[in-house]
Design a protein around this motif. Structure first.
Motif, mmCIF file in Angstrom:
data_model
loop_
_atom_site.group_PDB
_atom_site.id
_atom_site.type_symbol
_atom_site.label_atom_id
_atom_site.label_comp_id
_atom_site.label_asym_id
_atom_site.label_seq_id
_atom_site.Cartn_x
_atom_site.Cartn_y
_atom_site.Cartn_z
ATOM 1 N N ARG A 104 35.066 40.222 43.243
ATOM 2 C CA ARG A 104 34.179 39.479 42.161
ATOM 3 C C ARG A 104 33.071 38.872 42.803
ATOM 4 N N ASN A 105 31.993 38.628 42.327
ATOM 5 C CA ASN A 105 30.918 37.764 42.874
ATOM 6 C C ASN A 105 31.285 36.363 42.828
ATOM 7 N N GLU A 161 42.369 40.514 32.696
ATOM 8 C CA GLU A 161 40.998 40.569 32.351
ATOM 9 C C GLU A 161 40.902 40.217 30.748
ATOM 10 N N GLY A 162 41.940 40.680 30.206
ATOM 11 C CA GLY A 162 41.796 40.532 28.827
ATOM 12 C C GLY A 162 40.487 41.436 28.042
ATOM 13 N N THR A 163 39.813 40.768 27.424
ATOM 14 C CA THR A 163 38.512 41.318 26.917
ATOM 15 C C THR A 163 37.352 41.024 27.800
ATOM 16 N N GLN A 164 37.204 40.560 28.963
ATOM 17 C CA GLN A 164 36.261 40.464 29.896
ATOM 18 C C GLN A 164 35.671 41.547 30.220
ATOM 19 N N PRO A 165 34.576 42.083 30.522
ATOM 20 C CA PRO A 165 34.034 42.996 31.386
ATOM 21 C C PRO A 165 34.506 43.286 32.802
ATOM 22 N N ALA A 167 22.816 40.541 43.261
ATOM 23 C CA ALA A 167 23.092 41.707 43.798
ATOM 24 C C ALA A 167 22.865 42.896 42.835
ATOM 25 N N VAL A 168 22.733 42.489 41.629
ATOM 26 C CA VAL A 168 22.107 43.511 40.602
ATOM 27 C C VAL A 168 20.467 43.655 41.148
ATOM 28 N N ALA A 211 28.056 45.547 39.650
ATOM 29 C CA ALA A 211 26.836 45.344 38.787
ATOM 30 C C ALA A 211 27.192 46.013 37.234
ATOM 31 N N ASP A 212 27.851 47.059 37.478
ATOM 32 C CA ASP A 212 28.483 47.868 36.198
ATOM 33 C C ASP A 212 29.483 47.099 35.384
ATOM 34 N N GLY A 213 30.313 46.576 36.280
ATOM 35 C CA GLY A 213 31.412 45.614 35.658
ATOM 36 C C GLY A 213 30.993 44.024 35.526
ATOM 37 N N GLN A 214 29.756 43.719 35.345
ATOM 38 C CA GLN A 214 29.107 42.410 35.324
ATOM 39 C C GLN A 214 29.690 41.617 36.146
ATOM 40 N N GLY A 215 29.952 41.710 37.538
ATOM 41 C CA GLY A 215 30.544 41.054 38.636
ATOM 42 C C GLY A 215 31.966 41.219 38.998
ATOM 43 N N THR A 216 32.698 41.895 38.212
ATOM 44 C CA THR A 216 33.991 42.098 38.384
ATOM 45 C C THR A 216 34.308 43.675 38.613
ATOM 46 N N ALA A 217 35.040 43.976 39.710
ATOM 47 C CA ALA A 217 35.371 45.201 39.922
ATOM 48 C C ALA A 217 36.759 45.363 40.427
#
Length: 565
Positions: free
Chosen positions: A547-548, A456-460, A557-558, A498-504
């Motif tokens: 991921r979405n 992820e680096g700096t991605q949410p 989803a949100v 949703a909390d992870g802006q599409g990535t968990a």
């Protein structure tokens, strides 16, 4: 006492301090944190630092009332020096262990003499449990050090009138710091030990006779109250209430987290924890028993050490929750008594029973054999990936016992003690160079955390667990003050996305992956990044990246989630 002799002793004590620091620091920061206490403490510190609040401990965005503040401050200093890693988090405990050894050597000198004081420090540095507790990012090393300072300072003040005022003030200050490290136990038990000793001496009025408590008690309050009041005000007294009620009263009255045992539990843990020096306890206690009628009057220091050890162990033996660490504070007193007995044998004033020495060394040899057998048979059965790696832990005791038996046969006690000390150093080398690295590969949280950061680096993103959780996953896998979502049902995963802006990232037992995949929407992209055997659950733990498949689907989803309050 000549200045030259004093300088020689201080130099020897400094060498002992450096030896202890090196021994405790040896490869200490090379392994990832051990669940559950270390990552709990580390994550709480990380959140406190990011909130710029070193007053209120939190974990996963919730109050953490488990321990007071002093250990967090100690870890903060280590992290500022060495970084937010195992070295930075543990170096404070290493330093506390070395300082304990140094303090014992200096403080016991007047009470017991040069050689006994140095020997007590050496026994403390080389005992088996010292190799564990002084390598851990936990508050116990702080409590151990300050309890020892409090009790020995008081004893010196009691026995030597010219030190009385200073001894009482140091004791009260040390109890204050112990209370900041672990809570009420930091002053209740040392106080109880002092009172019992004075009652046995029929000298309880000496506690307040000269008015030193008039200054000592306010000094204790000045040290302890500011933080307890500050955390109480900031949390509307919720932290203080939970700490006293849950972590002190309930922990003593009810066995928490499965940590229970019979009333004689600590007799076994002490026997193992003090190895290899446990083997001299029978002759030490036999000699004390022989002098029991004159102990309180003729050798009050020995009587105080005995009261210290018995009271501390008895108190926790009656408690419901039991852990080996709870009675470590009694060990300095036991090390002092063993050291005094060994020195009396070395200078031929009270020789050890030759038969007793042989039996003791034979017992140590059998302990080594038992470790080899269990390591070669039981461990591979219970934790297959380790194989027979643990069998090597018994070899240092076997070799040390055989070498010591050879010296004992020739009547050479000092080489016997040296052989046992060398055996401990060899055991530490086996632990840190062979066993710990092998076990570290069976703690997947650090590996999963590295994978998440690389992906992820700096991605949410957000993290979650399903039917499995260890605090280390949040520490290594989370970013900043990110919480971990411990899912009760898989539908909650959409909120996590949703909390992870599409990535968990979801950590779970590998055996549950097919069932999880079957319940997730086909619009989600699921990729298995990792699967590895875990030491604690003895299961294979996997890491899924979910991921979405598109921003549109992410927004959909949100949108189906209810609005938060």
């Amino acid at each position: 006492m000549s200045e030259q002799r004093r300088g020689t002793f201080v130099f020897q004590a400094l060498l002992l301090f450096l030896f202890a620091f090196w021994l405790f620091a040896f490869h200490t920061g090379d392994a990832s944190l051990w669940d559950v206490d270390e990552p709990n403490n580390a994550q709480a510190l990380k959140e406190m630092m990011l909130h710029h609040n070193l007053v209120v401990p939190t974990f996963s965005a919730a109050l953490r009332p488990d321990k007071p503040i002093l250990n967090y401050w100690l870890m903060w200093a280590g992290v500022r020096l060495l970084g937010m890693n195992s070295w930075g988090l543990r170096i404070g405990s290493v330093a506390m262990g070395a300082l304990l050894v140094f303090y014992l050597a200096l403080a016991l000198r007047r009470l017991y003499g040069d050689q006994t004081a140095l020997l007590a420090g050496l026994l403390t540095a080389t005992a088996l449990h010292s190799q564990i507790i002084f390598r851990a990012a936990v508050p116990d090393p702080l409590l151990i050090l300050f309890v020892a300072i409090a009790l020995i300072s008081y004893l010196r003040g009691y026995l030597y009138p010219e030190e009385e005022r200073r001894g009482v003030l140091i004791a009260c200050s040390a109890m204050g710091l112990a209370t900041l490290a672990k809570g009420p136990i930091g002053f209740l038990l040392p106080g109880l030990i002092i009172v019992i000793f004075l009652l046995l001496r029929r000298d309880l009025p000496s506690l307040w006779r000269n008015g030193h408590l008039t200054w000592g008690i306010p000094l204790f309050l000045v040290i302890t109250l500011p933080w307890y009041l500050a955390v109480g005000v900031e949390t509307h007294w919720v932290w203080d209430w939970l700490f006293v009620d849950q972590q002190n009263v309930d922990r003593y009255a009810v066995a928490m987290q499965g940590h229970h045992g019979p009333v004689y539990y600590y007799l076994f843990t002490i026997a193992l924890a003090l190895l290899p020096w446990t083997i001299f306890l029978p002759q030490t206690f036999a000699e004390l028993w022989r002098r029991r009628s004159t102990l309180l009057r003729q050798t009050p220091a020995d009587a105080f050490m005995l009261v210290w050890a018995i009271t501390w162990v008895a108190f926790f033996s009656l408690g419901a929750t039991k852990l080996p660490n709870y009675v470590w504070e009694a060990y300095p007193a036991l090390f002092v008594l063993i050291a005094a007995r060994l020195y009396a044998a070395l200078n031929q004033t009270q020789p050890l029973s030759r038969r007793g020495v042989f039996l003791s060394l034979g017992a140590l040899f059998l302990v080594g054999v038992a470790l080899v057998v269990l390591g070669a048979w039981l461990v591979p059965e219970q934790i297959p990936p380790l194989g027979d790696m643990m069998a090597t832990l018994g070899l240092p005791y076997i070799i040390a016992a055989l070498l010591a038996l050879l010296f004992a046969w020739r009547g050479l006690l000092l080489p016997v003690i040296s052989s046992l000390g060398a055996g401990t150093i060899a055991l530490t080398a086996c632990l840190m160079l062979l066993t710990v690295p092998a076990m570290d590969t069976l703690k997947p949280s650090a590996t999963m955390g590295r994978m998440i950061r690389a992906s992820e680096g700096t991605q949410p993103y957000a993290i979650a667990t399903w039917r499995w959780f260890e605090p280390s996953f949040l520490f290594y896998g989370g970013r900043g003050t990110m919480p971990v979502h411990q899912l009760k049902n898989l539908q909650e995963l959409y909120r996590v996305l949703a909390d992870g802006q599409g990535t968990a990232y979801l950590a779970l037992p590998a055996q549950d992956i097919p069932a999880v995949r079957a319940q997730l929407s086909k619009t989600l992209r699921v990729r298995e990044l990792y699967s590895g055997y875990e030491l604690y659950s003895r299961k294979y733990i996997a890491l899924l990246r979910i991921r979405n498949s598109s921003p549109l689907e992410h927004n959909k989803a949100v949108s189906i989630l209810p609005e938060p309050w």
